[in-house]
Structure formats: C-alpha cells, structure tokens
Design a protein around this motif. Structure first.
Motif, mmCIF file in Angstrom:
data_model
loop_
_atom_site.group_PDB
_atom_site.id
_atom_site.type_symbol
_atom_site.label_atom_id
_atom_site.label_comp_id
_atom_site.label_asym_id
_atom_site.label_seq_id
_atom_site.Cartn_x
_atom_site.Cartn_y
_atom_site.Cartn_z
ATOM 1 N N ALA A 65 4.524 -2.672 7.637
ATOM 2 C CA ALA A 65 3.129 -2.274 7.436
ATOM 3 C C ALA A 65 2.952 -0.773 7.671
ATOM 4 C CB ALA A 65 2.222 -3.072 8.360
ATOM 5 N N LEU A 66 3.501 -0.276 8.770
ATOM 6 C CA LEU A 66 3.370 1.145 9.102
ATOM 7 C C LEU A 66 4.210 2.027 8.181
ATOM 8 C CD1 LEU A 66 3.491 0.891 13.013
ATOM 9 C CD2 LEU A 66 1.481 1.363 11.589
ATOM 10 N N GLY A 67 5.276 1.456 7.621
ATOM 11 C CA GLY A 67 6.175 2.232 6.772
ATOM 12 C C GLY A 67 5.773 2.310 5.319
ATOM 13 N N GLY A 68 4.641 1.718 4.969
ATOM 14 C CA GLY A 68 4.147 1.819 3.598
ATOM 15 C C GLY A 68 4.818 0.887 2.612
ATOM 16 N N PHE A 69 5.445 -0.181 3.109
ATOM 17 C CA PHE A 69 6.095 -1.153 2.239
ATOM 18 C C PHE A 69 5.082 -2.118 1.627
ATOM 19 C CE2 PHE A 69 9.709 0.289 4.604
ATOM 20 C CZ PHE A 69 10.848 -0.036 3.870
ATOM 21 N N THR A 70 5.414 -2.632 0.459
ATOM 22 C CA THR A 70 4.736 -3.807 -0.084
ATOM 23 C C THR A 70 5.530 -5.023 0.368
ATOM 24 O OG1 THR A 70 3.818 -2.676 -2.010
ATOM 25 C CG2 THR A 70 4.108 -5.062 -2.184
ATOM 26 N N ILE A 96 -0.805 -12.606 13.232
ATOM 27 C CA ILE A 96 0.057 -12.408 12.059
ATOM 28 C C ILE A 96 -0.774 -12.480 10.786
ATOM 29 C CG2 ILE A 96 1.842 -13.526 10.646
ATOM 30 C CD1 ILE A 96 3.340 -14.141 13.234
ATOM 31 N N PHE A 97 -1.666 -13.436 10.719
ATOM 32 C CA PHE A 97 -2.483 -13.572 9.510
ATOM 33 C C PHE A 97 -3.491 -12.436 9.370
ATOM 34 C CE2 PHE A 97 -0.892 -17.945 9.804
ATOM 35 C CZ PHE A 97 -0.414 -18.082 8.515
ATOM 36 N N GLU A 98 -3.941 -11.888 10.471
ATOM 37 C CA GLU A 98 -4.794 -10.696 10.394
ATOM 38 C C GLU A 98 -4.026 -9.539 9.769
ATOM 39 O OE1 GLU A 98 -6.411 -9.649 14.173
ATOM 40 O OE2 GLU A 98 -7.321 -11.622 14.510
ATOM 41 N N ASN A 99 -2.763 -9.385 10.167
ATOM 42 C CA ASN A 99 -1.932 -8.314 9.611
ATOM 43 C C ASN A 99 -1.631 -8.539 8.128
ATOM 44 O OD1 ASN A 99 -1.877 -7.134 12.128
ATOM 45 N ND2 ASN A 99 0.116 -7.975 12.698
ATOM 46 N N LEU A 100 -1.344 -9.789 7.756
ATOM 47 C CA LEU A 100 -1.077 -10.097 6.349
ATOM 48 C C LEU A 100 -2.331 -9.883 5.507
ATOM 49 C CD1 LEU A 100 1.115 -13.323 6.673
ATOM 50 C CD2 LEU A 100 1.894 -11.013 6.113
ATOM 51 N N ALA A 101 -3.486 -10.276 6.045
ATOM 52 C CA ALA A 101 -4.746 -10.074 5.333
ATOM 53 C C ALA A 101 -5.030 -8.593 5.128
ATOM 54 C CB ALA A 101 -5.903 -10.743 6.091
ATOM 55 N N ALA A 102 -4.692 -7.770 6.133
ATOM 56 C CA ALA A 102 -4.887 -6.318 6.009
ATOM 57 C C ALA A 102 -3.983 -5.748 4.920
ATOM 58 C CB ALA A 102 -4.601 -5.643 7.347
ATOM 59 N N LEU A 103 -2.747 -6.231 4.844
ATOM 60 C CA LEU A 103 -1.834 -5.791 3.789
ATOM 61 C C LEU A 103 -2.365 -6.203 2.420
ATOM 62 C CD1 LEU A 103 1.689 -6.566 5.324
ATOM 63 C CD2 LEU A 103 0.768 -4.308 4.776
ATOM 64 N N TYR A 104 -2.888 -7.417 2.333
ATOM 65 C CA TYR A 104 -3.441 -7.891 1.064
ATOM 66 C C TYR A 104 -4.618 -7.021 0.621
ATOM 67 C CZ TYR A 104 -5.786 -10.871 -2.343
ATOM 68 O OH TYR A 104 -6.400 -11.346 -3.483
ATOM 69 N N LYS A 105 -5.466 -6.661 1.562
ATOM 70 C CA LYS A 105 -6.627 -5.825 1.254
ATOM 71 C C LYS A 105 -6.196 -4.473 0.699
ATOM 72 C CE LYS A 105 -10.954 -4.179 3.336
ATOM 73 N NZ LYS A 105 -11.757 -4.119 4.597
ATOM 74 N N GLU A 106 -5.020 -3.995 1.149
ATOM 75 C CA GLU A 106 -4.487 -2.712 0.681
ATOM 76 C C GLU A 106 -3.634 -2.859 -0.575
ATOM 77 O OE1 GLU A 106 -2.300 -1.109 3.946
ATOM 78 O OE2 GLU A 106 -4.039 -1.070 5.294
ATOM 79 N N LEU A 141 -9.174 -15.871 3.594
ATOM 80 C CA LEU A 141 -8.113 -15.034 4.146
ATOM 81 C C LEU A 141 -7.642 -13.985 3.150
ATOM 82 C CD1 LEU A 141 -6.402 -14.721 6.721
ATOM 83 C CD2 LEU A 141 -4.760 -16.320 5.718
ATOM 84 N N TYR A 142 -7.374 -14.414 1.920
ATOM 85 C CA TYR A 142 -6.925 -13.506 0.862
ATOM 86 C C TYR A 142 -7.868 -13.665 -0.336
ATOM 87 C CZ TYR A 142 -2.642 -14.383 3.604
ATOM 88 O OH TYR A 142 -1.735 -14.560 4.616
ATOM 89 N N PRO A 143 -9.017 -13.019 -0.342
ATOM 90 C CA PRO A 143 -10.022 -13.239 -1.385
ATOM 91 C C PRO A 143 -9.459 -13.027 -2.801
ATOM 92 C CG PRO A 143 -10.923 -11.902 0.380
ATOM 93 C CD PRO A 143 -9.456 -12.014 0.648
ATOM 94 N N GLY A 144 -9.597 -14.060 -3.617
ATOM 95 C CA GLY A 144 -9.200 -13.953 -5.023
ATOM 96 C C GLY A 144 -7.716 -14.089 -5.277
ATOM 97 N N ILE A 145 -6.927 -14.404 -4.250
ATOM 98 C CA ILE A 145 -5.478 -14.461 -4.432
ATOM 99 C C ILE A 145 -5.068 -15.679 -5.259
ATOM 100 C CG2 ILE A 145 -4.910 -15.861 -2.391
ATOM 101 C CD1 ILE A 145 -2.515 -13.979 -1.923
#
Length: 301
Positions: A65-70, A96-106, A141-145
């Motif tokens: 997440a911090l390293g800019g990976f997808t 963990i799901f909060e972090n995954l949701a943040a990645l999805y939002k980005e 959790l992942y809107p529209g996924i």
C-alpha cells in the motif's frame, strides 16, 4: 488416450473462456503490481488457516500500500466454504478490510474469483453480503465492484499479455463440482481438520493434483504465447526465461510464510514474507526475494 486428450481439451477451453472474457488492464515499465492468492481469510476460529499468518500478511499489505503497488488477489482471498457468512470474516479482520477498501478507492485493488469464494461472481450476493456495518449504517465495502474469473494485463508498448486467474478451472472437483466439494469441506473435512485429517479434495494437499494443474496451465501458456500467473495449488512456481511461462504466487497459509509475485520496472520476482529473529532477539517480518528478478522480455522474446 483419446479420453485423456479430450479431458485436456475441455480444460484448455475453460482456460480460454476465462481469458477471452477477462477485463483487460494496461501496464508498462513504470507499473508496480503485486499478485497474491489463497489467503483463505476465515472467521478467526480454530479452522481458520489464515489466522497464524495474519500479522505477516498485514505487514506485506502495508508495504504494498505504501509502496504504490496495485494489489491483485487471485482468488480464495476469503474462506467462504468453511465460513458461509462473509460478515464473520469481515469482523475477524476488520482492519485488513479497511486497508483493502482504501486501496480499492484509489483504484489499486483488483480481485479474481477462486473456487472457495465462487459466490463473489454473483453481483447480488456481493451487494447483499460485502458490507461494513449493519442496518442503516451499512456501507458497501467495494462500491460497484465486480469479481471476474480472471484478469488480463497487457503491456502498453509491446502487447505482451499476462493471464492472471485462480487456476481451479483445470481441476474438475473444484470447478464443475465446486458446490459438492464445498458441502464436503463444510460438513465433513472441516470437523475432521480439527483432529489433523487433511482434505483429499484440495489441490493444495495433493502432490499429484498440484503437478497436474501446473502442467495443464504451463501447456496452455506455451500454446497461446501468454504468461500465466495463478494460485490454487499453494505451490510457488517461478521458471527461468525459456523454461515456461507459468507462474504461481503460492499462498498466505504456509507455516509462518506468505508469498507473492511482484512486477516492477519491467521485471518479475517471487517474494517470501516470513518472521525472522535479528541479532538482538527481536522478531520481525522480513521481505526476501526468493527468485528473480527476471526481465519480462526474457519470457516473450
């Protein structure tokens, strides 16, 4: 011999069907991709094989997440055979799901479907179950996924293609008959697992199945001139250029080890995350390059 060849053709057609229907993502030599699979996040109970490695996984996820990976999850992220209610899994691993949701939002979270989370391919199930909170406070959790069976990554300049998917399509018991296997896991092998009896239906627990799945995926990759990155077998695969185009990212449930595959700056590498002790006796999670990095070009030219 005819029956064997016919079965192989059926399996190859299934892989091709996933490949042809998969959404296509462009990437280039500036892209940073990480592939992980087979987390089997459970409910935190005694049958949850992810639980012992949860902290290793969290450290790996933070690094990416911090390293800019997808972050690309290739199936069986959530253990929806042993645990039928996703809310129990979300409650056990809320951070963990909060972090995954943040990645999805980005726009940095992608996920393919595996045999243990096959229900995710149904949009209605996803809308109704993959929520944070309850009642009027429920947030998707992942809107529209949407969760496809596979993903295709196409190199922007060269046109090279990487077919990323779970790999259970060449394992009939975990594909055509996945509902039967789910029933047996939930009501037979899950209880027996508490006393140390392994599930014989799992490709991860059968060397013969692991070899068969790997050989089928490698042959298809060679035939189609496509790189394959899969999971399912829990067994890492990282060939040298010229040997094969079949890669496997391993899993998150080896004893005190989590594995992943990274694509960075036009290269590919197999990564091992594990708990190690430093000279002062302090335990820490370490990232080790297990194989590679190798230039992607070496597998296509």
């Amino acid at each position: 011999m005819r029956l064997i060849n016919r079965n192989k053709n059926i399996r190859y057609k299934k892989i091709a069907k996933v490949f042809e229907s998969a959404p296509e993502m462009l990437f280039d030599d500036t892209s940073k991709l990480v592939f992980m699979s087979d987390c089997h996040r459970g409910d935190g109970g005694g049958a949850d094989v992810f639980y012992p490695n949860r902290n290793i996984y969290v450290m790996a996820l933070n690094y990416y997440a911090l390293g800019g990976f997808t972050y690309v999850e290739l199936g069986d992220g959530d253990e929806l055979w042993k645990t039928r209610r996703f809310s129990q899994i979300q409650e056990a691993y809320s951070k963990i799901f909060e972090n995954l949701a943040a990645l999805y939002k980005e726009g940095r979270f992608l996920c393919a479907v595996g045999n243990h989370d096959m229900v995710k391919k149904k949009p209605k199930w996803v809308r109704e179950h993959m929520n944070v909170g309850e009642g009027e406070h429920s947030v998707e959790l992942y809107p529209g996924i949407t969760f496809p069976m596979g993903l295709v990554f196409k190199h922007r300049e060269t046109g090279w293609k990487i077919h990323a998917f779970h790999g259970h399509q060449v394992d009939p018991l975990n594909d055509d008959f996945w509902k039967v296997s789910r029933f047996l896991v939930q009501y037979v092998w899950r209880p027996l697992g508490f006393v140390g009896v392994n599930n014989p239906l799992s490709a991860a627990g059968s060397p013969k199945k692991k070899k068969s799945v790997a050989e089928d995926l490698a042959r298809w990759a060679a035939k189609e001139n496509v790189m394959v990155i899969a999971g399912h077998t829990h067994l890492e695969a990282f060939p040298k250029p010229g040997e094969s185009r079949y890669f496997n990212d391993g899993c998150c449930v080896h004893k005190e080890v989590v594995t992943s595959i990274e694509i960075v700056s036009g290269t590919i590498a197999l990564i091992k995350w594990s708990v190690e002790c430093d000279d002062q006796g302090v335990l820490k999670v370490a990232r080790t390059v297990a194989k590679g990095p190798e230039a992607l070009a070496g597998y296509f030219v």
